[in-house]
Design a protein around this motif. Structure first.
Motif, short mmCIF file in Angstrom:
data_model
loop_
_atom_site.label_atom_id
_atom_site.label_comp_id
_atom_site.label_asym_id
_atom_site.label_seq_id
_atom_site.Cartn_x
_atom_site.Cartn_y
_atom_site.Cartn_z
N TRP A 65 0.99 -1.14 0.03
CA TRP A 65 0.08 0.17 -0.11
C TRP A 65 0.83 1.23 0.09
CZ3 TRP A 65 -0.91 4.16 3.10
CH2 TRP A 65 -1.99 4.99 3.02
N ASN A 66 1.96 1.24 0.60
CA ASN A 66 2.98 2.34 0.95
C ASN A 66 3.39 2.87 -0.43
OD1 ASN A 66 4.10 4.33 2.45
ND2 ASN A 66 5.84 3.17 2.74
N ILE A 67 3.68 1.85 -1.34
CA ILE A 67 4.24 2.17 -2.56
C ILE A 67 3.41 2.91 -3.50
CG2 ILE A 67 5.14 1.15 -5.16
CD1 ILE A 67 6.08 -1.00 -3.38
N HIS A 94 -7.40 -1.66 -1.33
CA HIS A 94 -6.29 -2.46 -1.59
C HIS A 94 -6.50 -3.88 -1.30
CE1 HIS A 94 -2.67 -0.88 -3.41
NE2 HIS A 94 -1.88 -1.76 -2.71
N ALA A 95 -7.57 -4.15 -0.49
CA ALA A 95 -8.18 -5.60 -0.50
C ALA A 95 -8.16 -6.33 -1.85
CB ALA A 95 -9.04 -5.75 0.44
N SER A 96 -8.70 -5.64 -2.74
CA SER A 96 -8.76 -6.16 -4.17
C SER A 96 -7.78 -7.28 -4.46
CB SER A 96 -9.12 -5.12 -5.20
OG SER A 96 -9.77 -4.18 -4.95
N PHE A 97 -6.44 -6.91 -4.19
CA PHE A 97 -5.09 -7.57 -4.60
C PHE A 97 -4.95 -8.52 -3.77
CE2 PHE A 97 -5.03 -3.06 -6.21
CZ PHE A 97 -5.28 -3.01 -7.48
N PHE A 98 -5.03 -8.16 -2.45
CA PHE A 98 -4.93 -9.09 -1.53
C PHE A 98 -5.70 -10.47 -1.51
CE2 PHE A 98 -5.39 -10.74 2.82
CZ PHE A 98 -4.09 -10.90 3.56
N GLY A 99 -7.16 -9.97 -1.93
CA GLY A 99 -7.91 -11.03 -1.93
C GLY A 99 -7.66 -11.89 -3.21
N VAL A 117 2.99 -2.68 -9.24
CA VAL A 117 4.08 -3.24 -8.31
C VAL A 117 3.57 -3.45 -7.12
CG1 VAL A 117 5.91 -2.91 -7.16
CG2 VAL A 117 5.78 -2.45 -9.49
N SER A 118 2.51 -2.67 -6.54
CA SER A 118 1.82 -2.53 -5.37
C SER A 118 0.77 -4.11 -5.35
CB SER A 118 1.29 -1.37 -4.91
OG SER A 118 0.33 -1.28 -3.93
N GLY A 119 0.07 -4.03 -6.40
CA GLY A 119 -0.91 -5.13 -6.39
C GLY A 119 -0.19 -6.56 -6.21
N MET A 120 0.90 -6.66 -6.90
CA MET A 120 1.79 -7.88 -7.11
C MET A 120 2.24 -8.32 -5.46
SD MET A 120 3.74 -7.68 -10.42
CE MET A 120 4.53 -9.17 -10.63
N ILE A 121 2.67 -7.11 -4.73
CA ILE A 121 3.27 -7.52 -3.48
C ILE A 121 1.83 -7.64 -2.59
CG2 ILE A 121 4.31 -6.47 -1.44
CD1 ILE A 121 5.71 -4.77 -3.29
N ALA A 122 0.83 -7.17 -2.71
CA ALA A 122 -0.40 -7.57 -2.17
C ALA A 122 -0.97 -8.75 -2.13
CB ALA A 122 -1.45 -6.47 -2.18
#
Length: 596
Positions: A52-54, A66-71, A216-221
């Motif tokens: 999320w920080n990126i 950001h839960a979209s990518f985590f889920g 990049v953020s979504g891939m880490i999440a």
């Protein structure tokens, strides 16, 4: 890699290695299974906070979804294991790829929005996915157990092994964040966060960089979500796409410190054990105690330390050092040749040939004709002064020329190439530098970094960009202030900084909008001296200014605008003695008294 950042990377890498080893050592001493689970969740949520920080910390694009990518990561791992018997060691990378594609699909339409509109629109995506999965019947998915080769399927009888995997995830996330922070990627995001229009005017394609950050953020999440599913063995739409999941990333990062490598780590290390422990002890008495903990944490940190715990501790107890590695390396000597002057990226133009040609340019706002059929030419090496009373349309003219506003009709060409219909960063890449009526700086970045943004935006490589920025600072006389944050500079220094940023991109044409605004007489003379030097070097300049004595000293010709139209043009002395110009500035009664 931005500047000579190897010392900073080595320092952070050593700190990461020491902290990871200490954390793993401590986890080996924990025997209680619940507390072992907490020790596993801390690095998972920290990695999610890093993701999320990126986007939101460095890039300033506040995301409530950001839960979209985590889920996505959690469900891809689960579904791939259930239906294809695919090991999570491959399912997690697959989830990252799916999340990258989702980030592009989400970013393309959503980055058309800004501010709270963007933040709220991001909230819709996890909710939409949540309801869609419920509709498909995936309300609760359990990961099947494998008695043979359990490690191959990321299944361990000893929970400490999950902690090791989670720490490995966090180490990877932090390393990616380190690389982002110490590259032009990070500098572009910080510039966009602090002043997006200034970043665009310096040549940065803000939308492209924001989409890259989201990918990049979504891939880490997604990687964090995949590991989370393997640890809990059961996933539901609410547990990985719910509002509290997105809140986890926001809260741990804001509490620890945004736009820093260690902020999410600090936040997760404090808040996750606290919330989980209270939930275990008081959850049956006070349901939702975790949300209370996070709410109190955000309120407290906002009141006591708005920048986050990391920044407050660092600024209070550790001496602030230069943030620019180029400055730390002492590489501020004036170069033998001036790389900030027009280089190979800008097609040379013969002195005296027409560089800028404007014909019939118009722009309206509803019924107001701000710019009406304006036309003029500017020769290479010439300084053209645009003058006129307030509201004459001067700044609107500049905004149309450099792509901030679209023209209703007319044409504008730079060395025969059309300037109209292009984005702001694309006009900059043509060789057009721009300053603004109200200085647009990146206040938390050092002066040198502010200028390097202009060099990067022009497409220069790392070493070349640094040399060009340093040369530009020498040209405006600010090399000795290179390490000072822009927010601490005086008005005159900010004006010169903005000029240096434009020069660092090696422009063929400078558009200067009231560069002398707000300056005293002596300060005006200092800035004028810089502009005079630029004229002797052959720089082509179009300048808007109200300080007439200054314009008489530096301008070769004047174009006068009044109510959006060209009122007069010609040599400075002829123009200022023109009766129509006098009436436009001072009124017909004053002009009549002068005639009498």
């Amino acid at each position: 890699m931005r500047y000579k950042s190897a010392p900073r990377l080595r320092r952070d890498a050593v700190a990461l290695a020491v902290l990871s080893a200490a954390y793993l050592g401590a986890s080996m001493l924990v025997t209680n299974s619940y507390y072992q689970l907490i020790m596993t969740l801390v690095p998972i949520w920290a990695a999610f906070g890093v993701s999320w920080n990126i986007l939101s910390g460095y890039g300033g694009q506040l995301s409530f979804g950001h839960a979209s990518f985590f889920g996505i990561g959690a469900y891809v791992v689960t579904l791939a294991l259930v239906y294809w018997n695919l090991t999570p060691w491959l399912g997690i990378p697959l989830g990252m790829i799916v999340a990258a594609g989702a980030a592009v699909l989400i970013g393309l339409p959503t980055f058309r929005l800004r501010g709270h509109y963007f933040a709220l629109s991001m909230l819709a995506y996890p909710l939409a996915i949540l309801y869609f999965l419920q509709y498909l019947g995936f309300q609760e998915m359990s990961l099947p157990m494998h008695r043979e080769h359990p490690a191959f399927f990321l299944e361990f009888t000893d929970p400490r092994h999950y902690t090791m995997v989670a720490v490995g995830l966090l180490v990877g996330a932090v390393v990616v964040c380190m690389l982002v922070e110490n590259s032009r990627f990070g500098l572009a995001l910080l510039a966009i966060r602090q002043n997006e229009l200034a970043a665009e005017a310096a040549g940065i394609n803000a939308r492209l960089w924001k989409i890259r950050a989201l990918v990049v953020s979504g891939m880490i999440a997604a990687a964090a979500g995949g590991v989370y599913a393997c640890v809990l063995l059961v996933v539901t739409p609410d547990s990985v796409f719910g509002l509290l999941v997105s809140a986890q990333a926001v809260v741990v990062t804001l509490f620890g410190g945004v736009a820093s490598i260690w902020g999410p780590v600090v936040g997760a290390a404090i808040l996750v054990p606290l919330a989980e422990s209270l939930n275990a002890e008081l959850g049956n008495i006070l349901p939702g105690i975790q949300g209370v903990v996070y709410g109190v944490a955000i309120i407290g940190i906002t009141l006591a330390s708005p920048d986050g715990l990391f920044w407050t501790v660092r600024d209070r107890f550790f001496k602030r050092q230069a943030e620019s590695p180029a400055l730390a390396a002492g590489n501020l000597a004036a170069p033998a040749s001036d790389p900030a002057r027009p280089g190979p990226m800008a097609t040379p133009t013969t002195s005296g040939a027409v560089l800028l040609k404007v014909e019939g340019l118009s722009r309206s706002f509803g019924g107001l004709r701000a710019v009406s059929l304006v036309g003029f030419e500017v020769d290479a090496g010439e300084i053209l002064g645009i003058i006129g009373p307030n509201g004459a349309g001067k700044t609107t003219l500049f905004n149309v020329l450099n792509g901030v506003l679209a023209a209703d009709e007319g044409s504008a060409t730079l060395a025969g190439q059309s300037m109209l219909g292009r984005k702001v960063h694309a006009v900059c890449r043509m060789g057009v530098g721009r300053t603004f009526q109200v200085v647009r700086s990146f206040p938390r970045l050092p002066l040198l970094d502010n200028v390097i943004v202009g060099a990067y935006g022009a497409g220069l490589g790392d070493a070349e960009a640094i040399d060009s920025a340093i040369a530009a600072l020498h040209r405006v006389g600010l090399a000795d202030r290179a390490g000072i944050a822009a927010g601490q500079l005086t008005n005159k220094q900010l004006r010169l900084m903005e000029l240096a940023r434009a020069l660092a991109g090696r422009p063929r044409l400078l558009l200067l909008d009231e560069t002398l605004a707000g300056l005293g007489r002596d300060e005006c003379d200092d800035v004028l001296a810089v502009l005079v030097r630029l004229r002797t070097e052959g720089m082509t300049v179009v300048i808007i200014e109200h300080t007439m004595h200054a314009m008489m000293r530096i301008a070769d010709r004047f174009v006068v605008l009044d109510h959006g139209r060209v009122l007069a043009s010609g040599q400075p002395r002829e123009v200022v003695e023109n009766r129509s110009v006098i009436e436009a500035y001072l009124g017909k009664k004053w002009a009549a008294r002068q005639d009498a």
